[in-house]
Design a protein around this motif. Structure first.
Motif: not given
Length: 346
Positions: A20-24, A61-70, A239-244
């Motif tokens: 769940e990305a934090v970008n927004r 093991a957890l994924p990359e970007y799992w915590l914040t997105g990029f 990855i949620a909450n981004t334009p991608i």
């Protein structure tokens, strides 16, 4: 290299989770709430997975970007404020409490601040042990759009030494190391970690997955075979909450053994299906057996050192003066391309 309390056989899980990305997020507190929400779900998710897999699941093991997105357009300062953890961040403490409660080694990836480099952030691959302590902190050294230790090389070496550049945690479940995302495409990083004793390479990633043998997929098998080590690769479930588009980076988390055999793999979506047995005793026998397949014993590293030392491509210390704009990354890559041209490589 094993400690007296080493568990020679156990199960590792590459847990595939949605980011769940934090970008927004408009403020750092909003971003923090998103991160804390992800962590609140994690404890029950791990407990449920271990209830299904078994109590011998000792490495998650957890994924990359799992915590914040990029970062997606944020300046280095903006991303530092919004999405980065401090080295003693309470979030690490919460994750450590999960590791302690479950009795596991918990591996993850987060953007991190360092008071020695106040204008920058790094991408940190970490491992928390069953006591909740951080036993591995590896800052990615190959990145296209993020600062790395190589960008402040001289100072970073002075502070942390080569052991801090290529850290290996010697633990009760073997010698753990990590690389992030497309660093799996840089064989030198995994090779250096192997030379420091790594037996299990943790690979938090966020990547396209499909049936075709994509470059990263081929690289995972190659790194496992050429270094005779396990690879535990955890991908995002989108990855949620981004334009991608959300599912662009989804699926294919896997466990690969030291022979390059895929022990477990999952499809798309959040999943605990990518788990498999790690047999350290078998790995160590394989590494000690005289054989044409024993690639570690056949390394002629001194044959390569002269060419490597004469062929510097990407400049070190390019951020030594402090903070930079995001345009720095493309400008520096253009410098590297000019160097490749001068060397006659391209």
């Amino acid at each position: 290299m094993a400690s007296p309390s080493t568990s020679n056989t156990f199960t590792a899980l590459a847990m595939q989770l949605k980011s769940e990305a934090v970008n927004r997020a408009r403020t750092s507190s909003e971003a923090r709430a998103i991160m804390e929400g992800a962590i609140a779900k994690l404890g029950p998710q791990i407990a449920a997975a271990r209830a299904f897999i078994g109590a011998d699941c000792r490495l998650v093991a957890l994924p990359e970007y799992w915590l914040t997105g990029f970062p997606m357009g944020e300046s280095i300062i903006e991303w530092s404020t919004k999405a980065c953890l401090t080295m003693d961040d309470p979030i690490y403490g919460t994750l450590g409490a999960i590791a302690q409660k479950q009795g596991i080694f918990l591996a993850g990836n987060a953007y991190e601040l360092d008071p020695n480099f106040p204008d920058l952030y790094f991408q940190n691959c970490f491992v928390l042990d069953p006591s909740g302590d951080m036993v591995l902190r590896y800052r990615r050294i190959n990145s296209m759009y993020a600062p790395t230790p190589h960008d402040v090389w001289d100072k970073y070496l002075d502070i942390y030494g080569i052991e801090g550049i290529f850290p290996v945690a010697k633990t009760a479940i073997g010698n753990l190391a990590a690389v992030a995302s497309d660093e799996i495409l840089f064989p030198e990083v995994a090779r250096c970690l192997m030379l420091r004793g790594a037996e299990i390479l943790l690979h938090p990633t966020s990547e396209v997955y499909g049936n075709a043998r994509a470059p990263k997929e081929a690289a995972k098998v190659s790194r496992a075979v050429e270094n005779m080590m396990y690879v535990v690769s955890a991908n995002t479930a989108g990855i949620a909450n981004t334009p991608i588009l959300e599912a662009s980076v989804d699926g294919g988390s896997k466990i690969i053994d030291y022979r390059g055999l895929v022990l477990a793999e999952t499809g798309s979506g959040e999943s605990m299906a990518a788990y498999g047995d790690i047999d350290l005793e078998a790995l160590r026998r394989y590494r000690q057996r005289p054989s044409i397949k024993n690639l570690l014993s056949r390394q002629r590293l001194d044959a390569y050192t002269t060419l490597y030392s004469q062929s510097s491509i990407y400049p070190a210390n390019s951020m030594a003066a402090g903070g930079v704009e995001r345009s720095h990354f493309i400008a520096t890559q253009k410098t590297a391309l000019e160097r490749l041209t001068q060397l006659g490589v391209i």
